[in-house]
Design a protein around this motif. Structure first.
Motif, mmCIF file in Angstrom:
data_model
loop_
_atom_site.group_PDB
_atom_site.id
_atom_site.type_symbol
_atom_site.label_atom_id
_atom_site.label_comp_id
_atom_site.label_asym_id
_atom_site.label_seq_id
_atom_site.Cartn_x
_atom_site.Cartn_y
_atom_site.Cartn_z
ATOM 1 N N TRP A 56 1.974 60.780 -13.085
ATOM 2 C CA TRP A 56 3.486 60.206 -14.173
ATOM 3 C C TRP A 56 3.714 59.913 -13.220
ATOM 4 O O TRP A 56 4.035 60.954 -12.084
ATOM 5 C CB TRP A 56 3.368 60.678 -15.060
ATOM 6 C CG TRP A 56 4.586 61.577 -15.348
ATOM 7 C CD1 TRP A 56 3.604 63.200 -14.912
ATOM 8 C CD2 TRP A 56 5.722 62.463 -14.751
ATOM 9 N NE1 TRP A 56 5.042 64.499 -15.686
ATOM 10 C CE2 TRP A 56 5.631 63.532 -15.306
ATOM 11 C CE3 TRP A 56 6.308 61.624 -14.222
ATOM 12 C CZ2 TRP A 56 7.229 64.044 -14.335
ATOM 13 C CZ3 TRP A 56 7.937 61.671 -14.600
ATOM 14 C CH2 TRP A 56 8.406 63.807 -14.296
ATOM 15 N N GLU A 103 12.081 62.090 -20.916
ATOM 16 C CA GLU A 103 11.745 62.832 -21.333
ATOM 17 C C GLU A 103 11.315 63.267 -19.905
ATOM 18 O O GLU A 103 11.330 64.443 -19.707
ATOM 19 C CB GLU A 103 10.604 63.223 -22.562
ATOM 20 C CG GLU A 103 11.287 63.275 -23.914
ATOM 21 C CD GLU A 103 10.577 62.945 -24.785
ATOM 22 O OE1 GLU A 103 8.794 62.706 -24.235
ATOM 23 O OE2 GLU A 103 10.460 63.007 -26.206
ATOM 24 N N ARG A 104 10.759 62.387 -19.431
ATOM 25 C CA ARG A 104 10.154 63.020 -17.867
ATOM 26 C C ARG A 104 11.132 62.937 -16.854
ATOM 27 O O ARG A 104 10.840 63.676 -16.289
ATOM 28 C CB ARG A 104 8.549 62.104 -17.699
ATOM 29 C CG ARG A 104 7.507 62.466 -17.839
ATOM 30 C CD ARG A 104 6.525 60.883 -17.967
ATOM 31 N NE ARG A 104 5.258 61.853 -18.601
ATOM 32 C CZ ARG A 104 5.223 62.328 -20.378
ATOM 33 N NH1 ARG A 104 5.908 61.428 -21.169
ATOM 34 N NH2 ARG A 104 4.296 62.003 -20.707
ATOM 35 N N ASP A 106 -4.157 59.173 -17.879
ATOM 36 C CA ASP A 106 -4.670 60.173 -18.535
ATOM 37 C C ASP A 106 -6.218 60.843 -18.498
ATOM 38 O O ASP A 106 -6.514 59.857 -17.520
ATOM 39 C CB ASP A 106 -4.776 59.860 -20.396
ATOM 40 C CG ASP A 106 -2.965 60.050 -20.905
ATOM 41 O OD1 ASP A 106 -2.787 61.151 -20.455
ATOM 42 O OD2 ASP A 106 -2.874 60.010 -21.766
ATOM 43 N N ARG A 126 1.219 57.125 -16.486
ATOM 44 C CA ARG A 126 0.494 58.391 -17.195
ATOM 45 C C ARG A 126 -0.503 58.193 -16.821
ATOM 46 O O ARG A 126 -1.212 57.354 -16.687
ATOM 47 C CB ARG A 126 0.806 59.326 -18.060
ATOM 48 C CG ARG A 126 0.660 58.911 -19.009
ATOM 49 C CD ARG A 126 0.123 60.522 -20.450
ATOM 50 N NE ARG A 126 -0.326 60.230 -21.085
ATOM 51 C CZ ARG A 126 0.662 59.271 -22.570
ATOM 52 N NH1 ARG A 126 1.640 58.927 -22.122
ATOM 53 N NH2 ARG A 126 -0.576 58.561 -23.462
ATOM 54 N N LEU A 183 3.865 54.372 -20.155
ATOM 55 C CA LEU A 183 4.906 55.512 -21.312
ATOM 56 C C LEU A 183 6.099 54.473 -22.062
ATOM 57 O O LEU A 183 6.526 53.570 -21.632
ATOM 58 C CB LEU A 183 5.664 56.079 -19.949
ATOM 59 C CG LEU A 183 4.737 56.912 -19.621
ATOM 60 C CD1 LEU A 183 5.216 57.853 -18.255
ATOM 61 C CD2 LEU A 183 4.149 58.182 -20.343
ATOM 62 N N THR A 184 6.620 55.236 -22.893
ATOM 63 C CA THR A 184 7.731 54.225 -23.706
ATOM 64 C C THR A 184 9.108 54.725 -22.824
ATOM 65 O O THR A 184 8.664 55.579 -22.643
ATOM 66 C CB THR A 184 7.880 55.071 -25.220
ATOM 67 O OG1 THR A 184 7.439 56.652 -24.981
ATOM 68 C CG2 THR A 184 6.308 54.810 -26.256
ATOM 69 N N GLU A 185 10.688 54.218 -23.387
ATOM 70 C CA GLU A 185 11.262 54.595 -22.828
ATOM 71 C C GLU A 185 12.015 55.600 -23.623
ATOM 72 O O GLU A 185 12.358 56.906 -22.252
ATOM 73 C CB GLU A 185 12.335 53.342 -23.367
ATOM 74 C CG GLU A 185 13.834 54.341 -22.634
ATOM 75 C CD GLU A 185 14.558 52.154 -22.702
ATOM 76 O OE1 GLU A 185 16.157 53.148 -23.010
ATOM 77 O OE2 GLU A 185 14.534 51.576 -23.414
ATOM 78 N N GLN A 186 11.800 56.484 -24.318
ATOM 79 C CA GLN A 186 12.195 57.502 -25.050
ATOM 80 C C GLN A 186 11.099 58.668 -23.899
ATOM 81 O O GLN A 186 11.277 59.751 -22.817
ATOM 82 C CB GLN A 186 11.652 58.020 -26.513
ATOM 83 C CG GLN A 186 12.278 59.278 -26.169
ATOM 84 C CD GLN A 186 13.873 60.341 -26.346
ATOM 85 O OE1 GLN A 186 14.114 59.135 -26.477
ATOM 86 N NE2 GLN A 186 13.296 60.766 -25.869
ATOM 87 N N GLU A 187 9.922 58.117 -23.434
ATOM 88 C CA GLU A 187 8.690 59.066 -22.466
ATOM 89 C C GLU A 187 9.306 59.448 -21.349
ATOM 90 O O GLU A 187 9.395 60.382 -20.993
ATOM 91 C CB GLU A 187 7.087 59.052 -22.790
ATOM 92 C CG GLU A 187 6.096 59.341 -24.348
ATOM 93 C CD GLU A 187 5.287 58.693 -24.127
ATOM 94 O OE1 GLU A 187 4.707 58.871 -25.236
ATOM 95 O OE2 GLU A 187 5.100 57.031 -23.792
ATOM 96 N N CYS A 188 9.461 57.987 -20.761
ATOM 97 C CA CYS A 188 10.396 57.897 -19.256
ATOM 98 C C CYS A 188 11.438 59.333 -19.579
ATOM 99 O O CYS A 188 11.796 59.495 -18.849
ATOM 100 C CB CYS A 188 10.794 56.511 -19.194
ATOM 101 S SG CYS A 188 8.535 55.553 -18.764
#
Length: 219
Positions: free
Chosen positions: A165, A100-101, A217, A215, A93-98
């Motif tokens: 994730w 967000e989660r 997939d 995550r 995951l990117t930092e932004q995706e992290c």
């Protein structure tokens, strides 16, 4: 069995929570399950005997979960009992995706060293100004994190879809003290009271130095 004080049965609470987790409206779930929206609202909001097997199967399918999960049969078991998918793919995951989660609040795990050795404990947390914040009792094990470099982890497992994730935050834990305005602000922004109850006046902030995540997939 006594009905919950909020007027909803266990099945209704679990169904509503799963629907919220998936980001679905009642209308969307009702359509998927072939129900009238009013019937789904009744299931979510009113306690009573569980519906028949066919209805439960349709509801579980619409919510991408299992009948035992809806009925609470797996509540005392760890996640991940389902079968792995045929060709899973592990994705960073990117930092932004992290971030967000991590969301705004939830339950995660704080990993720290104590006088008796390493420990990992669940805590209710809130994300404030990009930091993970939780409150605990003075003298408690999670309170011993203050002044340490710690790890904080949050994850989700989707049993029905064999997906999941996890996000890991590493940083130094600091006690939130003066000014009192900051403590009051955290109390206002906390989305839920600690589930363990009791007096919990010590606020701890974990300022992220590293955020990583993965995550699973299904191609």
């Amino acid at each position: 069995m006594t009905a919950p004080a909020d007027g909803r049965g266990d099945l209704g609470r679990r169904a509503a929570a799963r629907r919220s987790e998936l980001g679905l409206s009642r209308a969307e779930v009702a359509q998927r399950a072939g129900f009238a929206e009013e019937y789904l609202a009744h299931l979510e909001e009113h306690p009573g005997p569980a519906p028949g097997t066919a209805t439960l199967l349709r509801l579980a399918g619409a919510l991408r979960t299992s009948v035992p999960a809806l009925l609470g049969g797996e509540q005392d078991l760890p996640p991940g009992l389902g079968q792995a998918a045929a060709h899973p793919e592990l994705v960073e995951l990117t930092e932004q995706e992290c971030r967000e989660r991590l969301g705004r609040h939830g339950v995660g795990r704080i990993a720290l060293y104590t006088e008796h050795g390493p420990a990992v404990l669940p805590v209710n947390y809130t994300v404030v100004d990009g930091s993970v914040v939780y409150r605990t009792a003075h003298g408690s094990t999670p309170g011993q994190a203050v002044g340490q470099e710690v790890a904080f982890e949050v994850d989700h497992v989707d049993e029905a879809m064999s997906r999941g994730w996890s996000v890991l935050v590493v940083g130094r834990a600091l006690q939130v003290g003066a000014p009192e305005e900051e403590v009051r602000r955290l109390a206002r922004e906390a989305r839920s009271e600690p589930w363990a109850g009791g007096e919990r006046e010590l606020w701890v902030r974990v300022q992220p130095e590293r955020i990583t995540g993965r995550r699973i997939d299904i191609p």
